[in-house]
Write a protein that holds these residues in place. Structure first.
Motif, PDB file in Angstrom:
ATOM      1  N   ASN A  99       1.657  16.011  -0.339  1.00 54.99           N
ATOM      2  CA  ASN A  99       0.006  15.922   0.184  1.00 54.99           C
ATOM      3  C   ASN A  99      -0.452  14.240   0.350  1.00 54.99           C
ATOM      4  OD1 ASN A  99      -2.318  15.554   0.183  1.00 54.99           O
ATOM      5  ND2 ASN A  99      -3.090  17.849  -0.454  1.00 54.99           N
ATOM      6  N   PRO A 100       0.105  13.821   1.160  1.00 56.18           N
ATOM      7  CA  PRO A 100      -1.327  12.173   0.959  1.00 56.18           C
ATOM      8  C   PRO A 100      -1.677  11.783   0.125  1.00 56.18           C
ATOM      9  CG  PRO A 100      -0.983  12.260   2.783  1.00 56.18           C
ATOM     10  CD  PRO A 100      -0.486  13.982   2.754  1.00 56.18           C
ATOM     11  N   ILE A 101      -2.765  12.285   0.194  1.00 51.79           N
ATOM     12  CA  ILE A 101      -4.382  12.548  -1.192  1.00 51.79           C
ATOM     13  C   ILE A 101      -4.047  12.491  -2.276  1.00 51.79           C
ATOM     14  CG2 ILE A 101      -6.626  13.462  -0.751  1.00 51.79           C
ATOM     15  CD1 ILE A 101      -6.144  11.689   2.020  1.00 51.79           C
ATOM     16  N   THR A 102      -3.197  13.849  -2.467  1.00 53.14           N
ATOM     17  CA  THR A 102      -3.317  14.108  -4.279  1.00 53.14           C
ATOM     18  C   THR A 102      -1.769  13.295  -4.493  1.00 53.14           C
ATOM     19  OG1 THR A 102      -2.006  16.207  -3.482  1.00 53.14           O
ATOM     20  CG2 THR A 102      -4.648  16.489  -3.312  1.00 53.14           C
ATOM     21  N   GLY A 103      -1.022  12.408  -3.568  1.00 56.14           N
ATOM     22  CA  GLY A 103       0.231  12.600  -4.585  1.00 56.14           C
ATOM     23  C   GLY A 103       1.327  13.267  -4.974  1.00 56.14           C
ATOM     24  N   HIS A 104       1.230  14.756  -4.593  1.00 60.44           N
ATOM     25  CA  HIS A 104       1.716  15.816  -5.020  1.00 60.44           C
ATOM     26  C   HIS A 104       2.289  16.517  -3.917  1.00 60.44           C
ATOM     27  CE1 HIS A 104      -0.725  18.288  -5.771  1.00 60.44           C
ATOM     28  NE2 HIS A 104      -0.502  19.336  -6.360  1.00 60.44           N
ATOM     29  N   VAL A 105       3.295  17.160  -4.164  1.00 63.70           N
ATOM     30  CA  VAL A 105       4.249  18.314  -3.423  1.00 63.70           C
ATOM     31  C   VAL A 105       3.422  19.810  -4.194  1.00 63.70           C
ATOM     32  CG1 VAL A 105       5.416  20.217  -2.571  1.00 63.70           C
ATOM     33  CG2 VAL A 105       6.052  17.602  -2.503  1.00 63.70           C
ATOM     34  N   GLU A 106       1.748  20.248  -3.001  1.00 56.53           N
ATOM     35  CA  GLU A 106       1.305  21.632  -3.347  1.00 56.53           C
ATOM     36  C   GLU A 106       2.242  22.413  -2.627  1.00 56.53           C
ATOM     37  OE1 GLU A 106      -2.523  20.613  -0.604  1.00 56.53           O
ATOM     38  OE2 GLU A 106      -3.125  19.165  -2.939  1.00 56.53           O
ATOM     39  N   GLU A 107       1.587  23.286  -3.249  1.00 55.58           N
ATOM     40  CA  GLU A 107       1.530  25.382  -2.697  1.00 55.58           C
ATOM     41  C   GLU A 107       1.291  25.918  -2.087  1.00 55.58           C
ATOM     42  OE1 GLU A 107       3.585  27.136  -4.611  1.00 55.58           O
ATOM     43  OE2 GLU A 107       5.060  25.517  -6.145  1.00 55.58           O
ATOM     44  N   PRO A 108       2.044  26.735  -0.704  1.00 54.76           N
ATOM     45  CA  PRO A 108       1.096  26.789   1.031  1.00 54.76           C
ATOM     46  C   PRO A 108      -0.027  27.407   0.182  1.00 54.76           C
ATOM     47  CG  PRO A 108       4.097  27.042   0.729  1.00 54.76           C
ATOM     48  CD  PRO A 108       2.821  26.779  -1.220  1.00 54.76           C
ATOM     49  N   MET A 109      -1.331  26.910   0.331  1.00 57.12           N
ATOM     50  CA  MET A 109      -2.600  27.824   1.039  1.00 57.12           C
ATOM     51  C   MET A 109      -2.308  28.699   1.671  1.00 57.12           C
ATOM     52  SD  MET A 109      -3.581  26.942  -2.288  1.00 57.12           S
ATOM     53  CE  MET A 109      -5.517  27.142  -1.838  1.00 57.12           C
ATOM     54  N   PRO A 110      -3.026  30.108   1.936  1.00 56.56           N
ATOM     55  CA  PRO A 110      -3.846  31.031   2.490  1.00 56.56           C
ATOM     56  C   PRO A 110      -4.606  30.365   3.351  1.00 56.56           C
ATOM     57  CG  PRO A 110      -4.859  31.838   0.578  1.00 56.56           C
ATOM     58  CD  PRO A 110      -3.838  30.679   0.477  1.00 56.56           C
ATOM     59  N   VAL A 137       0.679  -1.415  -0.075  1.00 60.39           N
ATOM     60  CA  VAL A 137       0.268   0.093  -0.004  1.00 60.39           C
ATOM     61  C   VAL A 137       0.854   0.976   0.219  1.00 60.39           C
ATOM     62  CG1 VAL A 137      -2.140   1.447   1.198  1.00 60.39           C
ATOM     63  CG2 VAL A 137      -2.238  -0.874   0.585  1.00 60.39           C
ATOM     64  N   ASP A 138       2.051   1.461   0.550  1.00 62.10           N
ATOM     65  CA  ASP A 138       2.809   2.361   1.025  1.00 62.10           C
ATOM     66  C   ASP A 138       3.715   2.415  -0.168  1.00 62.10           C
ATOM     67  OD1 ASP A 138       1.876   2.293   3.914  1.00 62.10           O
ATOM     68  OD2 ASP A 138       4.068   1.271   4.544  1.00 62.10           O
ATOM     69  N   ASN A 139       4.139   1.835  -1.025  1.00 66.12           N
ATOM     70  CA  ASN A 139       4.521   1.725  -2.263  1.00 66.12           C
ATOM     71  C   ASN A 139       3.283   2.303  -2.914  1.00 66.12           C
ATOM     72  OD1 ASN A 139       6.943   1.383  -1.692  1.00 66.12           O
ATOM     73  ND2 ASN A 139       7.330  -1.055  -2.842  1.00 66.12           N
ATOM     74  N   LEU A 140       2.560   1.854  -3.443  1.00 66.76           N
ATOM     75  CA  LEU A 140       1.188   2.488  -4.714  1.00 66.76           C
ATOM     76  C   LEU A 140       0.747   3.904  -4.308  1.00 66.76           C
ATOM     77  CD1 LEU A 140      -1.049   1.807  -6.345  1.00 66.76           C
ATOM     78  CD2 LEU A 140      -2.482   0.893  -4.743  1.00 66.76           C
ATOM     79  N   LYS A 167       2.719   6.267  -3.300  1.00 66.19           N
ATOM     80  CA  LYS A 167       3.588   7.289  -3.069  1.00 66.19           C
ATOM     81  C   LYS A 167       3.532   7.273  -5.185  1.00 66.19           C
ATOM     82  CE  LYS A 167       8.090   4.916  -3.970  1.00 66.19           C
ATOM     83  NZ  LYS A 167       9.275   4.388  -3.533  1.00 66.19           N
ATOM     84  N   TYR A 168       3.150   6.222  -6.044  1.00 67.48           N
ATOM     85  CA  TYR A 168       2.836   6.945  -7.090  1.00 67.48           C
ATOM     86  C   TYR A 168       1.853   7.018  -7.492  1.00 67.48           C
ATOM     87  CZ  TYR A 168       7.101   4.006  -8.278  1.00 67.48           C
ATOM     88  OH  TYR A 168       9.183   4.240  -7.779  1.00 67.48           O
ATOM     89  N   THR A 169       0.493   7.218  -7.017  1.00 68.06           N
ATOM     90  CA  THR A 169      -0.760   7.083  -7.305  1.00 68.06           C
ATOM     91  C   THR A 169      -1.238   8.105  -6.296  1.00 68.06           C
ATOM     92  OG1 THR A 169      -2.222   5.789  -5.978  1.00 68.06           O
ATOM     93  CG2 THR A 169      -0.503   4.994  -8.206  1.00 68.06           C
ATOM     94  N   GLY A 170      -0.845   8.246  -5.082  1.00 69.68           N
ATOM     95  CA  GLY A 170      -2.086   9.383  -4.474  1.00 69.68           C
ATOM     96  C   GLY A 170      -3.048   8.109  -3.598  1.00 69.68           C
ATOM     97  N   TYR A 171      -3.226   8.734  -2.391  1.00 72.07           N
ATOM     98  CA  TYR A 171      -4.353   8.070  -1.245  1.00 72.07           C
ATOM     99  C   TYR A 171      -5.631   7.884  -2.335  1.00 72.07           C
ATOM    100  CZ  TYR A 171      -7.102   5.751   2.713  1.00 72.07           C
ATOM    101  OH  TYR A 171      -7.512   5.539   3.518  1.00 72.07           O
ATOM    102  N   GLY A 172      -5.858   9.308  -3.095  1.00 72.65           N
ATOM    103  CA  GLY A 172      -7.570   9.888  -3.310  1.00 72.65           C
ATOM    104  C   GLY A 172      -7.575   8.936  -4.951  1.00 72.65           C
TER     105      GLY A 172
END
Length: 540
Positions: A467-478, A417-420, A422-427
């Motif tokens: 972000n583990p849900i989207t699987g990528h580094v998101e820009e900081p949000m206000p 699960v952890d490897n998956l 990493k490549y896809t994101g939880y969502g």
């Protein structure tokens, strides 16, 4: 052309007049596929009259014309009663040299001395086979009669003479066998056990593809300078593949392992061939993939074990050329963007099972599909790489497609699960994790090798910010509550609780939780399970 006139004239016509009369009918109706319902009874009578002519001693030219008429009439399912009889099917079988109802053998030279020409007789055979294909396809009654007169036995007898076939004779013999095995599942077992059809079709395929063996299950590499496979050979090969597909739908254990490995080796050879057009090459490869899915997965090592041709050390000495063809085929089917269920899922299933069973196949495919992550600033479903395309399929509207794509990636990640994630994101992976009961993490049931995946330095440095849900580094949000007072925050929180409560009471949504075994359940159940576990542990 008036059918009443045709029928009345046929009653008194001799062979020559019959031929001329029916030839005119054929010219007028050659391209007709929808018939006048009012003339249904007349067309049925014409079928009977033509069969009566074929039962007499007439010249091959007249036989061929009669069979052309029958072929045109057989496009109408409603008029086939005269043909779908024992007498009618035996007549067509004799015209096609299938010796229906007999023990087999080839009697095509038994009465050739009186025949005007071999070419004319071949045309008669082809027309008879075309008629049989139409009749068997359109008439369940004819299918039943075909079983009773052992038409399949005659077809298998014809397969033994495949090396002497003219193209159309071979093509329609194979097509008829395909139709019979597709429409009558009960015939498949008889074809395999009693008439050894799998072995015969394998020999036909081997001869058609001009396979030259250099090892037990290794064909010689196709010459890169050779001409593409001729269109006629390709047509016959595809019909043989379709018939083999039907026959291997049964339990694979009934056949000798040697036979299936032989088929796998021939299919590997086919995957390395090119035809006259890219479209026909893709079609041939599609049939090969369908058949490979029916073979025992243990036989798929034949795709990479080619000692004479050799392989590369970085792939464990295995030859992965055929696997690369399958990957390229998969990507082409994804890029088409339509008909995923029939066009894409077979190759995904094949690559999944091959990866699950054979370590070298999995490692090579993973290197191509899921290379080490470097840029994690973009969502995994965005982009043109194979990984991006497959991740997009994980949320496809077709349940079968999304499950097959997700399972493929899961196996490439050794069912971790952890490897998956990493490549896809939880969502993107949530659907698979719910289905497999792995929402709480963990691994699937299959045991894999212990070799570890190495992360790139870029990924290691970015990992804390992903972000583990989207699987990528998101820009900081206000922060939307940064300027709120504590009273405002409490008010908004209570407002949100009330909204959820209202939706829950109206059964618009249902709060869910995760059980200890990783499966989803209503929230009240998961809370109760947790409290019971806690009370049980406190009592010790």
């Amino acid at each position: 052309m008036d059918l009443n006139n045709v029928l009345s004239r046929l009653e008194v016509a001799d062979g020559g007049e019959t031929e001329e009369l029916l030839r005119r009918f054929n010219r007028e109706n050659n391209h007709v596929f929808t018939f006048d319902q009012k003339e249904e009874a007349l067309r049925r009578k014409l079928c009977q009259s033509v069969l009566s002519v074929l039962g007499r001693q007439v010249q091959p030219a007249c036989q061929r014309t009669c069979l052309e008429t029958l072929r045109i009439l057989s496009r109408d399912k409603c008029v086939l009663a005269p043909v779908a009889t024992r007498e009618g099917m035996m007549t067509l079988g004799a015209m096609a040299r299938l010796r229906a109802g007999e023990d087999g053998g080839d009697d095509r030279n038994s009465s050739r001395e009186d025949a005007p020409s071999e070419e004319e007789e071949e045309r008669v055979v082809v027309e008879a086979l075309k008629c049989l294909c139409n009749v068997v396809y359109n008439s369940p009654a004819a299918q039943q009669v075909s079983v009773e007169v052992q038409l399949a036995n005659g077809l298998c007898a014809s397969l033994r003479a495949a090396r002497t076939w003219h193209h159309e004779v071979g093509l329609f013999t194979l097509r008829l066998l395909f139709l019979l095995s597709a429409l009558r599942p009960d015939v498949r077992g008889v074809l395999r056990r009693e008439w050894h059809a799998v072995k015969l079709l394998t020999e036909v395929l081997e001869h058609t593809l001009d396979v030259c063996w250099v090892g037990p299950y290794e064909a010689a590499r196709p010459d890169s300078q050779a001409l593409p496979m001729p269109a006629e050979d390709n047509e016959r090969a595809m019909e043989a593949l379709k018939a083999l597909f039907n026959l291997t739908l049964l339990d694979a254990g009934e056949e000798d392992d040697h036979q299936f490995r032989l088929i796998a080796a021939i299919l590997r050879h086919l995957l390395m061939l090119k035809t006259e057009t890219e479209e026909k090459t893709e079609e041939a490869h599609s049939h090969a993939i369908n058949l490979l899915n029916n073979l025992p997965v243990s036989c798929l090592d034949v795709l990479i074990d080619v000692p004479v041709q050799g392989g590369l050390e970085k792939h464990g000495g295995k030859n992965v050329d055929a696997v690369q063809v399958l990957i390229d085929f998969m990507e082409k089917r994804i890029d088409k963007g339509s008909n995923y269920k029939e066009g894409l899922t077979p190759v995904l299933s094949l690559l999944t099972e091959g990866s699950r069973q054979h370590r070298e196949i999995r490692r090579y495919i993973k290197a191509q599909v899921l290379p080490p992550l470097k840029d994690v600033k973009i969502r995994p479903e965005i982009g043109t790489a194979i990984r991006n395309k497959l991740v997009r399929l994980m949320t496809h509207v077709d349940m079968g497609v999304k499950q097959t794509a997700a399972e493929f990636l899961f196996v490439l990640c050794k069912e971790s699960v952890d490897n998956l994630l990493k490549y896809t994101g939880y969502g993107n992976a949530a659907g698979l994790l719910v289905a497999r009961g792995l929402l709480a993490g963990g691994r699937g049931e299959t045991q894999y090798s212990e070799d570890e995946d190495s992360d790139t330095e870029e990924y290691k440095s970015a990992k804390p910010f992903i972000n583990p849900i989207t699987g990528h580094v998101e820009e900081p949000m206000p922060n939307p509550i940064e300027e709120m007072t504590e009273e405002q925050k409490e008010y908004e929180a209570q407002k949100l609780v009330n909204m959820f409560d209202k939706l829950s009471r109206q059964n618009v949504i249902r709060p869910m939780g995760v059980r200890p075994d990783g499966t989803l359940a209503p929230l009240e159940e998961t809370l109760r399970d947790t409290s019971e576990d806690n009370s049980g542990s406190d009592s010790d």
